[in-house]
Design an enzyme around this catalytic site. Structure first.
Site, PDB file in Angstrom:
ATOM      1  N   ARG A  82     -29.484   8.166 -42.895  1.00  0.00           N
ATOM      2  CA  ARG A  82     -29.140   6.750 -42.729  1.00  0.00           C
ATOM      3  C   ARG A  82     -28.045   6.373 -43.717  1.00  0.00           C
ATOM      4  O   ARG A  82     -28.155   6.617 -44.910  1.00  0.00           O
ATOM      5  CB  ARG A  82     -30.379   5.883 -42.957  1.00  0.00           C
ATOM      6  CG  ARG A  82     -30.110   4.384 -43.100  1.00  0.00           C
ATOM      7  CD  ARG A  82     -29.842   3.724 -41.757  1.00  0.00           C
ATOM      8  NE  ARG A  82     -29.389   2.359 -41.900  1.00  0.00           N
ATOM      9  CZ  ARG A  82     -30.174   1.286 -41.873  1.00  0.00           C
ATOM     10  NH1 ARG A  82     -31.471   1.421 -41.732  1.00  0.00           N
ATOM     11  NH2 ARG A  82     -29.658   0.085 -41.978  1.00  0.00           N
ATOM     12  N   ARG A  91     -27.026   3.706 -36.439  1.00  0.00           N
ATOM     13  CA  ARG A  91     -27.797   4.421 -37.449  1.00  0.00           C
ATOM     14  C   ARG A  91     -28.633   5.530 -36.826  1.00  0.00           C
ATOM     15  O   ARG A  91     -29.089   5.411 -35.697  1.00  0.00           O
ATOM     16  CB  ARG A  91     -28.691   3.467 -38.228  1.00  0.00           C
ATOM     17  CG  ARG A  91     -29.575   2.660 -37.318  1.00  0.00           C
ATOM     18  CD  ARG A  91     -30.045   1.376 -37.899  1.00  0.00           C
ATOM     19  NE  ARG A  91     -28.955   0.469 -38.140  1.00  0.00           N
ATOM     20  CZ  ARG A  91     -29.093  -0.733 -38.650  1.00  0.00           C
ATOM     21  NH1 ARG A  91     -30.261  -1.175 -38.978  1.00  0.00           N
ATOM     22  NH2 ARG A  91     -28.070  -1.506 -38.848  1.00  0.00           N
ATOM     23  N   ASP A  94     -33.737   3.668 -38.436  1.00  0.00           N
ATOM     24  CA  ASP A  94     -33.950   2.389 -39.092  1.00  0.00           C
ATOM     25  C   ASP A  94     -35.449   2.173 -39.156  1.00  0.00           C
ATOM     26  O   ASP A  94     -36.130   2.266 -38.125  1.00  0.00           O
ATOM     27  CB  ASP A  94     -33.274   1.268 -38.292  1.00  0.00           C
ATOM     28  CG  ASP A  94     -33.370  -0.083 -38.973  1.00  0.00           C
ATOM     29  OD1 ASP A  94     -33.339  -0.130 -40.212  1.00  0.00           O
ATOM     30  OD2 ASP A  94     -33.465  -1.095 -38.252  1.00  0.00           O
ATOM     31  N   ASP A  96     -38.244  -0.564 -40.524  1.00  0.00           N
ATOM     32  CA  ASP A  96     -38.474  -1.912 -41.051  1.00  0.00           C
ATOM     33  C   ASP A  96     -39.965  -2.147 -41.186  1.00  0.00           C
ATOM     34  O   ASP A  96     -40.727  -1.959 -40.221  1.00  0.00           O
ATOM     35  CB  ASP A  96     -37.895  -2.980 -40.113  1.00  0.00           C
ATOM     36  CG  ASP A  96     -36.386  -3.037 -40.131  1.00  0.00           C
ATOM     37  OD1 ASP A  96     -35.792  -2.771 -41.194  1.00  0.00           O
ATOM     38  OD2 ASP A  96     -35.799  -3.367 -39.089  1.00  0.00           O
TER      39      ASP A  96
END
Length: 162
Positions: A82, A91, A94, A96
């Protein structure tokens, strides 16, 4: 503690990066994968010229505190190539942290619940696979209600190529 992590990829072998990220999540100390949503293919948000994303949400059980978990997620991202050169850019992976129980916090490293969770169909659709009737800790609506408000534009269940 039960937590929810969004995973997304739109560079290279998207499905491969998701699998690698899930494998690394499952090897984090004091953490295990509990359940996974379906995989969705979604239109990118951000700079033009990006390919579509593959997105899913993982439910995990973890003994890590929220900031330690977030740091671990950032390390997994970095280990999978990343690069944070452009906001909302393409990317390899990712990760989150969406929810950590019903914890609400706002620090320079981490905001819980994720501050844009309620605006993103590509997060809400897979989250609704897991906890559609759960209530957002600060908005007073279920995730199903939030998804209905945002809609399904640009979000579709991914059909793995034969």
């Amino acid at each position: 503690m039960e937590a929810y992590v969004a995973l997304g990829s739109n560079l290279g072998d998207r499905a491969g990066y998701l699998l690698l990220a899930m494998a690394r999540l499952s090897r984090l100390g004091q953490t295990r994968l509990s359940r996974l949503s379906q995989v969705y293919e979604t239109d990118p948000i951000g700079p033009s010229g990006q390919g579509p994303y593959l997105n899913l949400v993982a439910q995990i059980e973890t003994g890590l505190e929220p900031r330690a978990l977030m740091r671990a997620l950032l390390e997994v991202e970095q280990s999978l190539g990343r690069k944070r050169s452009q906001r909302w850019g393409a990317r390899t992976i990712d990760l989150d942290l969406l929810l950590y129980g019903d914890r609400v916090m706002n620090t320079p490293l981490l905001t819980l619940p994720h501050p844009r969770l309620h605006e993103r169909g590509f997060v809400l659709a897979p989250l609704c696979d897991l906890i559609p009737e759960a209530w957002h800790p600060t908005l007073g609506k279920t995730y199903r209600q939030l998804l209905q408000a945002v809609g399904w534009d640009g979000v579709r269940v991914w059909e793995r190529p034969a």
